[in-house]
Write a protein that holds these residues in place. Sequence first.
Motif, PDB file in Angstrom:
ATOM      1  N   UNK A 199       0.824  -1.208   0.000  1.00 46.82           N
ATOM      2  CA  UNK A 199       0.000   0.000   0.000  1.00 46.82           C
ATOM      3  C   UNK A 199       0.855   1.253   0.000  1.00 46.82           C
ATOM      4  N   UNK A 200       0.282   2.294  -0.591  1.00 49.25           N
ATOM      5  CA  UNK A 200       0.871   3.623  -0.543  1.00 49.25           C
ATOM      6  C   UNK A 200      -0.261   4.526  -0.070  1.00 49.25           C
ATOM      7  N   UNK A 201      -0.224   4.884   1.190  1.00 53.09           N
ATOM      8  CA  UNK A 201      -1.363   5.573   1.782  1.00 53.09           C
ATOM      9  C   UNK A 201      -2.504   4.586   1.934  1.00 53.09           C
ATOM     10  N   UNK A 202      -3.675   4.926   1.391  1.00 54.52           N
ATOM     11  CA  UNK A 202      -4.812   4.010   1.487  1.00 54.52           C
ATOM     12  C   UNK A 202      -5.048   3.228   0.200  1.00 54.52           C
ATOM     13  N   UNK A 203      -4.148   3.355  -0.787  1.00 56.37           N
ATOM     14  CA  UNK A 203      -4.299   2.642  -2.054  1.00 56.37           C
ATOM     15  C   UNK A 203      -3.327   1.475  -2.148  1.00 56.37           C
ATOM     16  N   UNK A 204      -3.806   0.374  -2.691  1.00 59.44           N
ATOM     17  CA  UNK A 204      -2.936  -0.760  -2.976  1.00 59.44           C
ATOM     18  C   UNK A 204      -2.237  -0.462  -4.298  1.00 59.44           C
ATOM     19  N   UNK A 205      -0.898  -0.463  -4.305  1.00 63.86           N
ATOM     20  CA  UNK A 205      -0.139  -0.126  -5.506  1.00 63.86           C
ATOM     21  C   UNK A 205       0.507  -1.344  -6.161  1.00 63.86           C
ATOM     22  N   UNK A 206       0.626  -2.438  -5.425  1.00 65.02           N
ATOM     23  CA  UNK A 206       1.228  -3.650  -5.990  1.00 65.02           C
ATOM     24  C   UNK A 206       0.726  -4.868  -5.228  1.00 65.02           C
ATOM     25  N   UNK A 207       0.502  -5.960  -5.972  1.00 61.11           N
ATOM     26  CA  UNK A 207       0.186  -7.249  -5.380  1.00 61.11           C
ATOM     27  C   UNK A 207       1.350  -8.178  -5.686  1.00 61.11           C
ATOM     28  N   UNK A 208       1.792  -8.912  -4.693  1.00 57.06           N
ATOM     29  CA  UNK A 208       2.848  -9.894  -4.891  1.00 57.06           C
ATOM     30  C   UNK A 208       2.243 -11.259  -4.593  1.00 57.06           C
ATOM     31  N   UNK A 209       2.135 -12.091  -5.640  1.00 57.34           N
ATOM     32  CA  UNK A 209       1.547 -13.416  -5.531  1.00 57.34           C
ATOM     33  C   UNK A 209       2.677 -14.426  -5.533  1.00 57.34           C
ATOM     34  N   UNK A 210       2.758 -15.227  -4.485  1.00 51.62           N
ATOM     35  CA  UNK A 210       3.796 -16.255  -4.382  1.00 51.62           C
ATOM     36  C   UNK A 210       3.125 -17.618  -4.368  1.00 51.62           C
ATOM     37  N   UNK A 211       3.463 -18.449  -5.368  1.00 50.24           N
ATOM     38  CA  UNK A 211       2.914 -19.793  -5.493  1.00 50.24           C
ATOM     39  C   UNK A 211       3.585 -20.698  -4.463  1.00 50.24           C
ATOM     40  N   UNK A 212       2.953 -21.820  -4.170  1.00 46.48           N
ATOM     41  CA  UNK A 212       3.550 -22.760  -3.220  1.00 46.48           C
ATOM     42  C   UNK A 212       4.857 -23.351  -3.741  1.00 46.48           C
ATOM     43  N   UNK A 213       5.088 -23.273  -5.069  1.00 46.91           N
ATOM     44  CA  UNK A 213       6.345 -23.784  -5.635  1.00 46.91           C
ATOM     45  C   UNK A 213       7.461 -22.748  -5.539  1.00 46.91           C
ATOM     46  N   UNK A 214       7.127 -21.521  -5.133  1.00 48.84           N
ATOM     47  CA  UNK A 214       8.128 -20.473  -5.016  1.00 48.84           C
ATOM     48  C   UNK A 214       8.079 -19.446  -6.140  1.00 48.84           C
ATOM     49  N   UNK A 215       7.347 -19.736  -7.214  1.00 49.39           N
ATOM     50  CA  UNK A 215       7.224 -18.763  -8.303  1.00 49.39           C
ATOM     51  C   UNK A 215       6.530 -17.525  -7.766  1.00 49.39           C
ATOM     52  N   UNK A 216       7.045 -16.366  -8.164  1.00 49.14           N
ATOM     53  CA  UNK A 216       6.534 -15.100  -7.646  1.00 49.14           C
ATOM     54  C   UNK A 216       6.143 -14.192  -8.803  1.00 49.14           C
ATOM     55  N   UNK A 217       4.959 -13.598  -8.717  1.00 49.40           N
ATOM     56  CA  UNK A 217       4.469 -12.667  -9.740  1.00 49.40           C
ATOM     57  C   UNK A 217       4.099 -11.370  -9.047  1.00 49.40           C
ATOM     58  N   UNK A 218       4.590 -10.252  -9.592  1.00 53.63           N
ATOM     59  CA  UNK A 218       4.248  -8.940  -9.046  1.00 53.63           C
ATOM     60  C   UNK A 218       3.314  -8.243 -10.019  1.00 53.63           C
ATOM     61  N   UNK A 219       2.229  -7.699  -9.491  1.00 54.44           N
ATOM     62  CA  UNK A 219       1.209  -7.038 -10.297  1.00 54.44           C
ATOM     63  C   UNK A 219       1.096  -5.588  -9.834  1.00 54.44           C
TER      64      UNK A 219
END
Length: 77
Positions: free
Chosen positions: A49-69
């Motif tokens: 978050x930046x203030x009250x807004x979500x600016x990035x989502x970080x999704x981490x799979x159980x296998x360790x793969x990571x995706x940033x949105x």
Amino acid sequence: MKPFLSGRNQMSAPNMQPIAGLSAAEAVARATAHKHGNATPTPSVEAIKQGDKIVRLIVTCSCGERIEIDCLYPAGG
């Protein structure tokens, strides 16, 4: 800021048809599936978050793969 897809080539509709016998959801699941092996951690989603807004989502799979949105909002929004 110019939209990400602005000016990019678009695919024609026939290329986007689902595979015969599969629902759209099943086709997407098959296209995006990957192997987990013997993964033990659970998947997670972290919201940055930046203030009250979500600016990035970080999704981490159980296998360790990571995706940033990155979350983009309209100006003044």
